[in-house]
Structures are given as C-alpha cells and as structure tokens.
Scaffold this motif. Structure first.
Motif, short mmCIF file in Angstrom:
data_model
loop_
_atom_site.label_atom_id
_atom_site.label_comp_id
_atom_site.label_asym_id
_atom_site.label_seq_id
_atom_site.Cartn_x
_atom_site.Cartn_y
_atom_site.Cartn_z
N ALA A 61 0.84 -1.20 0.00
CA ALA A 61 0.00 0.00 0.00
C ALA A 61 0.87 1.24 0.00
O ALA A 61 1.88 1.31 0.71
N VAL A 62 0.47 2.21 -0.81
CA VAL A 62 1.16 3.50 -0.87
C VAL A 62 0.10 4.57 -0.65
O VAL A 62 -0.94 4.56 -1.32
N TYR A 63 0.37 5.48 0.28
CA TYR A 63 -0.55 6.59 0.54
C TYR A 63 0.17 7.90 0.22
O TYR A 63 1.30 8.12 0.65
N TYR A 64 -0.51 8.75 -0.56
CA TYR A 64 0.01 10.06 -0.95
C TYR A 64 -0.79 11.13 -0.22
O TYR A 64 -1.91 11.45 -0.63
N ALA A 84 -13.49 -20.32 -1.55
CA ALA A 84 -12.73 -19.13 -1.93
C ALA A 84 -12.30 -18.36 -0.67
O ALA A 84 -12.82 -18.60 0.42
N CYS A 85 -11.36 -17.47 -0.84
CA CYS A 85 -10.93 -16.57 0.24
C CYS A 85 -11.20 -15.14 -0.19
O CYS A 85 -10.88 -14.74 -1.31
N ARG A 86 -11.80 -14.39 0.71
CA ARG A 86 -12.12 -12.98 0.46
C ARG A 86 -11.54 -12.15 1.59
O ARG A 86 -11.63 -12.52 2.75
N VAL A 87 -10.99 -10.99 1.23
CA VAL A 87 -10.36 -10.15 2.24
C VAL A 87 -10.59 -8.67 1.91
O VAL A 87 -10.65 -8.29 0.74
N ASN A 88 -10.74 -7.89 2.96
CA ASN A 88 -10.72 -6.43 2.84
C ASN A 88 -9.38 -5.97 3.38
O ASN A 88 -8.98 -6.35 4.48
N THR A 89 -8.68 -5.18 2.61
CA THR A 89 -7.43 -4.57 3.03
C THR A 89 -7.73 -3.10 3.29
O THR A 89 -8.20 -2.41 2.40
N GLN A 90 -7.48 -2.64 4.52
CA GLN A 90 -7.79 -1.24 4.83
C GLN A 90 -6.53 -0.51 5.27
O GLN A 90 -5.74 -1.01 6.06
N VAL A 91 -6.39 0.71 4.75
CA VAL A 91 -5.27 1.58 5.11
C VAL A 91 -5.76 2.53 6.21
O VAL A 91 -6.85 3.08 6.13
N PHE A 92 -4.94 2.70 7.23
CA PHE A 92 -5.18 3.67 8.29
C PHE A 92 -4.05 4.69 8.25
O PHE A 92 -2.88 4.31 8.19
N VAL A 93 -4.39 5.97 8.29
CA VAL A 93 -3.40 7.04 8.22
C VAL A 93 -3.17 7.58 9.64
O VAL A 93 -4.12 7.98 10.31
N THR A 95 -1.42 10.15 12.54
CA THR A 95 -0.87 11.46 12.84
C THR A 95 -0.24 11.36 14.23
O THR A 95 -0.27 10.29 14.85
N LYS A 96 0.27 12.46 14.75
CA LYS A 96 0.85 12.42 16.09
C LYS A 96 -0.19 12.14 17.16
O LYS A 96 0.13 11.62 18.22
N THR A 97 -1.46 12.49 16.91
CA THR A 97 -2.48 12.37 17.95
C THR A 97 -3.60 11.39 17.65
O THR A 97 -4.36 11.07 18.56
N ALA A 98 -3.75 10.91 16.42
CA ALA A 98 -4.87 10.03 16.10
C ALA A 98 -4.55 9.17 14.87
O ALA A 98 -3.57 9.41 14.18
N THR A 99 -5.42 8.19 14.65
CA THR A 99 -5.35 7.35 13.46
C THR A 99 -6.68 7.47 12.73
O THR A 99 -7.74 7.33 13.34
N TYR A 100 -6.62 7.70 11.42
CA TYR A 100 -7.83 7.93 10.63
C TYR A 100 -8.03 6.81 9.63
O TYR A 100 -7.08 6.43 8.93
N PRO A 101 -9.25 6.27 9.54
CA PRO A 101 -9.51 5.20 8.56
C PRO A 101 -9.45 5.75 7.14
O PRO A 101 -9.85 6.88 6.88
N GLY A 102 -8.91 4.92 6.27
CA GLY A 102 -8.80 5.31 4.86
C GLY A 102 -9.39 4.27 3.95
O GLY A 102 -10.38 3.61 4.28
N GLY A 162 2.52 8.40 9.17
CA GLY A 162 2.71 7.03 8.68
C GLY A 162 1.38 6.36 8.40
O GLY A 162 0.32 6.95 8.61
N ILE A 163 1.45 5.14 7.87
CA ILE A 163 0.25 4.37 7.59
C ILE A 163 0.40 2.96 8.13
O ILE A 163 1.52 2.48 8.34
#
Length: 170
Positions: A61-64, A84-93, A95-102, A162-163
């Motif tokens: 994963a790359v976040y800009y 079958a196999c199914r997956v959700n890949t989620q990025v979280f962004v 900050t110094k004080t919190a993490t935000y779902p992406g 970071g992510i």
C-alpha cells in the motif's frame, strides 16, 4: 446555562493552541529544523493469515497525503479445495495524535479446484479522497490559524506520520 466541555474538546483545543503557538513562532523567525514531509508512505505487509481461517493475504500500500490518494495491491491465496478466500485490506493514516480510517480494498481468490479463477490472485486499486476525517481535522486547524490571523498552511502532508494496513474477512 452550564457549559459542558469534554476531554476530547480540551485535547483538541490544546493541540490547536500548541500548533498555533509553534507556527506563530516559526513565522516570527525562530529557527526551526525545516524538513519537508515525505510525499508518500509505503507498507509491505508480508503474508498474513489471521483474518479468515487458512486464507492468506499480503499487501503493498502506498498513501500520498498531498492528494489523499491510496494505491493498494493485495495478493490472496486460498488453500481450500472448494472454498474461496475474500479479504478487505484497509489503510489507516496516522498522525501524532490520532489514526484515521482510509481506503478499503476488496480482493478474492477462488478455491483450488475452481476452474473459473486461480487460487492465488493479485488485485489492485487506486482510491481518491479516502481520509475525510483527516481532511476535516486539517481544515479545523487551518480555521484556527486563520482566526488567529495566520495563513492556512497546515496540510495532510504535515499531519501524516505514517500508515498501517489491516486485513479483515470480507
């Protein structure tokens, strides 16, 4: 009438105050180490199998932060003859004080004996405007800067530290 102030409001007010103070001193000419924030953050997870039985997944994963864009590549493998196999890949962004779902990226691999597709699949996607909560936070800090007579200079790139990537059963 009695005012109610929550801890979160106090913490946000404190963060805004500290940011305004540090930016004000920076504009006033106080020497600060000025390093440009990275233009992107990358995570390669390696194989993970704790989201859905024996299914395995890995992600790149790359976040800009400047454009609030995420590029996600997920490889999924099904070890099952008939499932079958199914997956959700989620990025979280972060900050110094919190993490935000992406961004949330869906990927799937067919069963080993399924002739319609392979039991190992690579799927990729690009996602835009994926952290509205982070954007709102940045906007609120810029509103505070503007109210203090300072320019609106705080960005997602400055906020992001970071992510992380998390898998879940889809």
């Amino acid at each position: 009438m009695k005012s109610i102030i929550t801890r979160k409001a106090l913490a946000t007010a404190g963060a805004v105050s500290a940011l305004i103070t540090s930016l004000a001193f920076g504009f006033a000419g106080t020497a600060q180490a000025a390093t440009a924030p990275p233009s992107s953050y990358t995570v390669d997870t390696g194989w993970v199998s704790d989201f859905n039985g024996g299914c395995q997944a890995k992600a790149h994963a790359v976040y800009y932060p400047g454009s609030d864009q995420a590029h996600i590549e997920t490889t999924v493998t099904s070890p099952y003859l008939f499932a079958a196999c199914r997956v959700n890949t989620q990025v979280f962004v972060g900050t110094k004080t919190a993490t935000y779902p992406g961004a949330v990226h869906y990927a799937m691999a067919c069963a080993v004996l399924d002739p319609s597709c392979a039991s190992t699949q690579l799927q990729s996607g690009d996602y835009y405007g994926q952290t509205p909560q982070l954007t709102s936070f940045v906007d609120s800090l810029n509103d505070a800067l503007e109210a203090a007579g300072l320019p609106r200079t705080y960005t997602r790139a400055l906020a992001t530290t970071g992510i992380t990537v998390v898998f879940s059963k889809a």
